[in-house]
Design an enzyme around this catalytic site. Sequence first.
Site, short mmCIF file in Angstrom:
data_model
loop_
_atom_site.label_atom_id
_atom_site.label_comp_id
_atom_site.label_asym_id
_atom_site.label_seq_id
_atom_site.Cartn_x
_atom_site.Cartn_y
_atom_site.Cartn_z
CG ASP A 112 44.38 7.47 104.37
OD1 ASP A 112 44.73 6.72 103.44
OD2 ASP A 112 43.62 7.12 105.30
CE LYS B 151 43.83 0.80 103.55
NZ LYS B 151 42.97 1.93 103.92
CD GLN C 205 39.58 1.81 105.53
OE1 GLN C 205 40.78 2.00 105.70
NE2 GLN C 205 39.06 1.64 104.34
N1 GUN Z 1 38.20 4.12 102.21
C1 GUN Z 1 38.36 3.84 100.90
N2 GUN Z 1 39.62 4.11 100.50
C2 GUN Z 1 40.27 4.57 101.60
C3 GUN Z 1 41.61 5.01 101.81
O1 GUN Z 1 42.47 5.06 100.92
N3 GUN Z 1 41.89 5.40 103.08
C4 GUN Z 1 40.97 5.37 104.09
N4 GUN Z 1 41.35 5.80 105.30
N5 GUN Z 1 39.73 4.97 103.91
C5 GUN Z 1 39.39 4.57 102.66
#
Ligand code: GUN
Length: 299
Positions: free
Chosen positions: A123, A56, A100
Amino acid sequence: MSSIDTVLMTGKPVATALYERLKPRIEVLGQKGITPGLVALLVGDDPASAIYVGSKTRKFEELGLLAETRTLPGDISRDDLLAVIAELNAADRFHGLLVQLPLPNHLPANDLLESVAPAKDIDGFHPFNLGRLLAGNPTFIPCTPQGILELLSHYGITVAGRHAVIVGRSNIVGKPLAALLSAKQPSGNATVTLCHTGTANLAHHTRQADLLIVASGQAGLVTPDMVTPGVVIVDVGINRTGDDSPKGYHLRGDVDTEKMLGIAQAITPVPGGVGPLTVAMLVSNTVLAAERSAGVVHN
Ligand code: GUN
């Protein structure tokens, strides 16, 4: 028996087209002296999470955007993590803040996600933003479900009027995707069945699918006998299975892609299907957050 020429729906060209559409919006912000900024909280040392956060932030940097990772110890207390989130909620250079997931077991994910400022919740996991999505008036749409809609649209897959079967009821994928696919919108209007670990006779439901989205987190859960030829399959799973490769693991989806060739009308590969779109949508949501904070309206 005639075999179907299965289309492999790779995510990269869809993500590339999306970045092209974002470029002029990033330029407009740049003219105002604004660089969209993301801060990612990585708690503990889960290797998969570290890889996801790395991919990311690398993409943000590639695009000339700001991205910072705060790595925090796995035994951090709830209160200390809340204090970090409060500090970052107040930091103007970050328009987006993500925590995350998964978090270590001792941390209450729901409380922590509720402490992220809704305007920075790129998110889309805050109950305010999830509620707005359910009410049909979304502010931030969670990245993976939004990426799946973009992917389907790019490959010309009709959603409206079809039967979409989702396997997996997570807050990250299954539940928001069910809301989006059933919404009274051109990108929705499907009839949705949401399957989960409590579903009796999963195969009965998956065989009814025109569109099958699998986000179960179980490698190879969906096998060819569980689908009807001509189905469109989106495989959200990304599972590490042990092997003797140099990495020590192999990435496998929730569906066995190879075995679906000749059966499915279209399928996403793993890796390289949905993954690049989750990242692209995170960039898109962060640009949107920056525009909102600057009062810039885009069309
Ligand atoms: N863990 C798995 N997918 C995601 C996501 O899209 N965002 C976040 N913050 N954690 C994740």
